[in-house]
Write a protein that holds these residues in place. Structure first.
Motif, PDB file in Angstrom:
ATOM      1  N   PHE A  33     -48.928 -24.112  35.628  1.00 16.37           N
ATOM      2  CA  PHE A  33     -49.495 -24.644  34.394  1.00 16.37           C
ATOM      3  C   PHE A  33     -49.249 -23.710  33.210  1.00 16.37           C
ATOM      4  N   ASP A  34     -49.080 -24.316  32.049  1.00 11.51           N
ATOM      5  CA  ASP A  34     -49.274 -23.620  30.790  1.00 11.51           C
ATOM      6  C   ASP A  34     -50.784 -23.460  30.590  1.00 11.51           C
ATOM      7  N   LEU A  35     -51.190 -22.651  29.604  1.00 10.14           N
ATOM      8  CA  LEU A  35     -52.621 -22.430  29.388  1.00 10.14           C
ATOM      9  C   LEU A  35     -53.121 -23.089  28.095  1.00 10.14           C
ATOM     10  N   ASP A  36     -52.721 -22.561  26.939  1.00 11.07           N
ATOM     11  CA  ASP A  36     -53.220 -23.059  25.653  1.00 11.07           C
ATOM     12  C   ASP A  36     -52.750 -24.484  25.396  1.00 11.07           C
ATOM     13  N   GLY A  37     -53.698 -25.370  25.156  1.00 14.38           N
ATOM     14  CA  GLY A  37     -53.343 -26.754  24.892  1.00 14.38           C
ATOM     15  C   GLY A  37     -53.083 -27.564  26.146  1.00 14.38           C
ATOM     16  N   THR A  38     -53.118 -26.916  27.300  1.00 12.35           N
ATOM     17  CA  THR A  38     -52.896 -27.607  28.569  1.00 12.35           C
ATOM     18  C   THR A  38     -54.166 -27.571  29.412  1.00 12.35           C
ATOM     19  N   LEU A  39     -54.553 -26.393  29.851  1.00 10.74           N
ATOM     20  CA  LEU A  39     -55.803 -26.262  30.601  1.00 10.74           C
ATOM     21  C   LEU A  39     -56.995 -26.043  29.685  1.00 10.74           C
ATOM     22  N   VAL A  40     -56.753 -25.343  28.579  1.00  7.50           N
ATOM     23  CA  VAL A  40     -57.862 -24.982  27.692  1.00  7.50           C
ATOM     24  C   VAL A  40     -57.556 -25.318  26.237  1.00  7.50           C
ATOM     25  N   SER A  53     -58.013 -23.604  23.189  1.00  7.45           N
ATOM     26  CA  SER A  53     -58.268 -22.225  22.777  1.00  7.45           C
ATOM     27  C   SER A  53     -58.040 -21.993  21.291  1.00  7.45           C
ATOM     28  N   ALA A  54     -57.608 -23.023  20.571  1.00  8.22           N
ATOM     29  CA  ALA A  54     -57.238 -22.847  19.168  1.00  8.22           C
ATOM     30  C   ALA A  54     -58.354 -22.252  18.309  1.00  8.22           C
ATOM     31  N   PRO A  55     -59.627 -22.628  18.498  1.00 11.29           N
ATOM     32  CA  PRO A  55     -60.664 -22.042  17.649  1.00 11.29           C
ATOM     33  C   PRO A  55     -60.773 -20.511  17.780  1.00 11.29           C
ATOM     34  N   ASP A  56     -60.596 -19.980  18.988  1.00  7.24           N
ATOM     35  CA  ASP A  56     -60.640 -18.523  19.151  1.00  7.24           C
ATOM     36  C   ASP A  56     -59.404 -17.855  18.551  1.00  7.24           C
ATOM     37  N   LEU A  95     -65.124 -19.434  21.979  1.00  5.54           N
ATOM     38  CA  LEU A  95     -65.058 -20.825  21.546  1.00  5.54           C
ATOM     39  C   LEU A  95     -64.127 -21.678  22.405  1.00  5.54           C
ATOM     40  N   THR A  96     -63.473 -21.045  23.380  1.00  4.42           N
ATOM     41  CA  THR A  96     -62.484 -21.732  24.218  1.00  4.42           C
ATOM     42  C   THR A  96     -63.169 -22.512  25.335  1.00  4.42           C
ATOM     43  N   VAL A  97     -62.690 -23.729  25.570  1.00  8.03           N
ATOM     44  CA  VAL A  97     -63.279 -24.577  26.612  1.00  8.03           C
ATOM     45  C   VAL A  97     -62.171 -25.209  27.449  1.00  8.03           C
TER      46      VAL A  97
END
Length: 218
Positions: free
Chosen positions: A6-13, A15-18, A84-86
């Protein structure tokens, strides 16, 4: 053993706000106006140094300060990488289902490895992943296929599937010769139809069946 990376940012989580908060703290230190979230999201995808380069260009900062301000931004981000990441809805259940099917799971992200691991730990999903390859694990980043190859090689022989959300992820999968499943609710820049993918999904509840179909095809 078949593997899903998996990719992480935008895929599993999400995270943009952090990431936005870290970039804006850097800008605040320079006495400059903050960036809104849509602008920041448009800068995500090629790793933190590239994101900082884009932030600097937008605010007219001397490019010679890139290395310095990348380190400043990284320090801000590392201090608060998961406030802020979910997780996107359904991610945990999908990971559990994939693991129950016997698939080995890994992570390949352009985020630096230490904050990536911090996020996985903070959100309680670290134990799902047998390997984590970050943007600073190797000398190169995605879309160079080397990070993705490294992740899959650590997981062993077998069918391979990469799951991501962006043009960078699609290009990485293509360069690696690996099937790509596109999560359509992340940080892509353009239309889904313009991205090469074997399957796409908007709900993580769909992913286990998609993975099984692709990993057993042929």
């Amino acid at each position: 053993m078949s593997a899903v990376v998996f990719d992480l940012d935008g895929t599993l989580v999400d995270s943009a706000p952090d990431i936005q908060a870290a970039a804006n703290r850097m800008l605040e230190g320079e006495g400059l106006a903050p960036l809104d979230l849509p602008t920041l999201i448009s800068f995500i995808g090629n790793g933190l140094p590239k994101l900082v380069e884009r932030v600097m260009r937008t605010r007219g900062i001397d490019p010679a300060r890139h290395e310095e301000l990348t380190q400043v931004t990284l320090a801000h981000y590392s201090a608060d990488s998961s406030d802020l990441t979910v997780l996107y809805p359904g991610v945990r259940a999908a990971l559990q289902a994939l693991q129950a099917k016997g698939y080995a799971l890994g992570l390949c992200t352009n985020k630096p490895e230490a904050p990536a691991r911090d996020i996985l730990r903070a959100l309680g999903i670290e134990d799902f992943f047998a390997v984590v390859v970050g943007g600073d694990t190797l000398p190169v980043k995605k879309p160079d296929p080397a990070p993705l190859f490294t992740a899959f090689e650590a997981l062993g022989e077998g069918a391979r599937l990469y799951v991501g959300d962006s043009e960078v992820d699609a290009a990485t999968a293509k360069a690696a010769g690996v099937d790509f499943a596109l999560f359509t609710e992340g940080y892509r820049k353009g239309p889904v139809e313009q991205m090469l993918h074997k399957a796409r999904f908007a709900d993580f509840a769909e992913l286990p069946e998609i993975a099984q179909a692709l990993l057993t095809a042929g």
